[in-house]
Scaffold this active site. Structure first.
Site, PDB file in Angstrom:
ATOM      1  N   VAL A  73       0.831  -1.210   0.000  1.00 40.66           N
ATOM      2  CA  VAL A  73       0.000   0.000   0.000  1.00 40.66           C
ATOM      3  C   VAL A  73       0.863   1.257   0.000  1.00 40.66           C
ATOM      4  O   VAL A  73       0.537   2.250  -0.640  1.00 40.66           O
ATOM      5  CB  VAL A  73      -0.961   0.000   1.214  1.00 40.66           C
ATOM      6  CG1 VAL A  73      -1.739   1.304   1.295  1.00 40.66           C
ATOM      7  CG2 VAL A  73      -1.916  -1.189   1.120  1.00 40.66           C
ATOM      8  N   GLY A  74       1.971   1.208   0.708  1.00 38.01           N
ATOM      9  CA  GLY A  74       2.868   2.360   0.709  1.00 38.01           C
ATOM     10  C   GLY A  74       2.446   3.477   1.634  1.00 38.01           C
ATOM     11  O   GLY A  74       2.680   4.652   1.355  1.00 38.01           O
TER      12      GLY A  74
ATOM     13  N   ASN B 269       6.242   3.156  14.088  1.00 36.52           N
ATOM     14  CA  ASN B 269       6.359   2.180  13.012  1.00 36.52           C
ATOM     15  C   ASN B 269       7.769   2.209  12.427  1.00 36.52           C
ATOM     16  O   ASN B 269       8.079   3.021  11.574  1.00 36.52           O
ATOM     17  CB  ASN B 269       5.322   2.497  11.931  1.00 36.52           C
ATOM     18  CG  ASN B 269       5.370   1.511  10.776  1.00 36.52           C
ATOM     19  OD1 ASN B 269       6.106   0.531  10.819  1.00 36.52           O
ATOM     20  ND2 ASN B 269       4.606   1.770   9.740  1.00 36.52           N
TER      21      ASN B 269
ATOM     22  N   CYS C 298       7.657  -1.153   8.633  1.00 31.34           N
ATOM     23  CA  CYS C 298       6.866  -1.393   7.428  1.00 31.34           C
ATOM     24  C   CYS C 298       7.755  -1.768   6.248  1.00 31.34           C
ATOM     25  O   CYS C 298       8.566  -0.967   5.798  1.00 31.34           O
ATOM     26  CB  CYS C 298       6.048  -0.154   7.094  1.00 31.34           C
ATOM     27  SG  CYS C 298       4.630  -0.501   6.065  1.00 31.34           S
TER      28      CYS C 298
ATOM     29  N   THR D   5       4.470  -7.163   8.924  1.00 35.35           N
ATOM     30  CA  THR D   5       4.472  -8.124   7.818  1.00 35.35           C
ATOM     31  C   THR D   5       5.879  -8.638   7.502  1.00 35.35           C
ATOM     32  O   THR D   5       6.875  -7.975   7.765  1.00 35.35           O
ATOM     33  CB  THR D   5       3.875  -7.491   6.550  1.00 35.35           C
ATOM     34  OG1 THR D   5       4.579  -6.275   6.260  1.00 35.35           O
ATOM     35  CG2 THR D   5       2.397  -7.192   6.737  1.00 35.35           C
TER      36      THR D   5
ATOM     37  N   GLY E 289      -0.051 -11.202  14.164  1.00 35.91           N
ATOM     38  CA  GLY E 289       0.486 -11.933  13.028  1.00 35.91           C
ATOM     39  C   GLY E 289      -0.332 -13.178  12.758  1.00 35.91           C
ATOM     40  O   GLY E 289      -0.082 -14.231  13.334  1.00 35.91           O
TER      41      GLY E 289
END
Length: 302
Positions: free
Chosen positions: A70-71, A125, A128, A191, A241
């Protein structure tokens, strides 16, 4: 029966949270479930300025999971504070804001800006894997994790959670770096780096080539890493997860997670979080457990 847990000074009515990037800003799911029933809402990742994200395709289904690139599409931190936060303030649920900076200064700037009413916690974060600039470089370096955490803690009174990447050699070292930097809790895993190829064109499915794998496929890896992180630090661990049932959630808690976050399952079943909460309650009744905290870290290892 007590379902309340405390995560880094943050008291949650139950241990079930939403994972950042899978629940929008809460508004998107408000018509499907009662947001007041959740332990916490973790909103999608925010950047200093609005971000368009990556070109399509952004999502690709895999056996037992999905890849996403998605970015970090988002309206920017100012738009969130002005337009989205007022909606969340109307609910009796803890609000945790995920931030993604490209420099340590950006992380600190956003954390300071979010030191306001209606925000209960900040999730840093550093992990990512589908963004070319920013998070990934920080998340694989324990020294960077320490420095970001330290700077963020200087400017906010909110609970600070560091979200760790699984794309490292030793998750315990990274968790300890966050703890040493002053983190109130760590959350994991984000992820796992993966990819997909179109065999007809012999080209990558995603423009960025590498994407983030999530869903049930990553659960055994996530569970192992949560177990290792919980043994490495004294601060609370939030496990995630591939959680799609109350049994999955309980596994993470038995392994040492103080709370759990549900991500990809929200796309498949918007009611997943509520079902997990109800399932945990039923498990506690059947097993004569009065306090959820009796379950946390109760793994029996010979």
């Amino acid at each position: 029966m007590n379902l309340q847990v405390e995560v880094g000074g943050l008291k949650l009515k139950n241990p079930v949270m939403t994972a950042s990037g899978t629940f929008g800003f809460g508004r998107e799911y408000g018509e499907y479930i009662d947001l007041n029933q959740l332990g916490a809402i973790v909103v999608k990742g925010l950047t200093v300025n609005p971000k368009e994200g990556n070109p399509p395709p952004r999502v690709y289904e895999t056996p037992c999971g999905m890849l996403n690139s998605v970015g970090l599409q988002n309206p920017g931190i100012n738009a969130f504070i002005e337009k989205e936060l007022p909606f969340l303030r109307d609910y009796d649920v803890a609000v945790i804001v995920n931030i993604a900076g490209e420099t340590i200064e950006e992380f600190a700037y956003m954390a300071k800006k979010l030191d306001i009413d209606g925000v209960d916690g900040i999730e840093i974060n550093v992990s990512c894997p589908n963004v070319k600039k920013g998070g990934m470089a920080f998340g694989i370096n324990p020294e960077d994790i320490f420095n970001i955490t330290k700077e963020v803690k200087k400017v906010t009174q909110k609970t600070v959670i560091v979200k760790l990447t699984p794309n490292v050699g030793d998750i315990g070292v990274c968790a300890k770096a966050a703890e040493d930097g002053g983190a109130d809790a760590v959350s994991l895993i984000n992820t796992i780096a993966g990819m997909a190829i179109n065999i007809d064109t012999r080209t990558p499915v995603f423009k960025n080539v590498i994407a983030g794998l999530s869903g049930p496929a990553i659960k055994p890896i996530a569970l192992r890493m949560v177990y290792e992180a919980a043994r490495a630090v004294k601060i609370p661990v939030i496990g995630m997860g591939g959680i799609s049932s109350f049994k999955d959630a309980l596994e993470f808690m038995i392994a040492g997670a103080k709370a759990v976050a549900i991500g990809t399952c929200n796309f498949v079943n918007p009611n997943c979080t509520i079902e997990v909460i109800e399932g945990i309650k039923q498990y506690m009744v059947l097993n004569n457990i009065e306090d959820i905290n009796e379950i946390i870290g109760s793994l029996k290892v010979d």
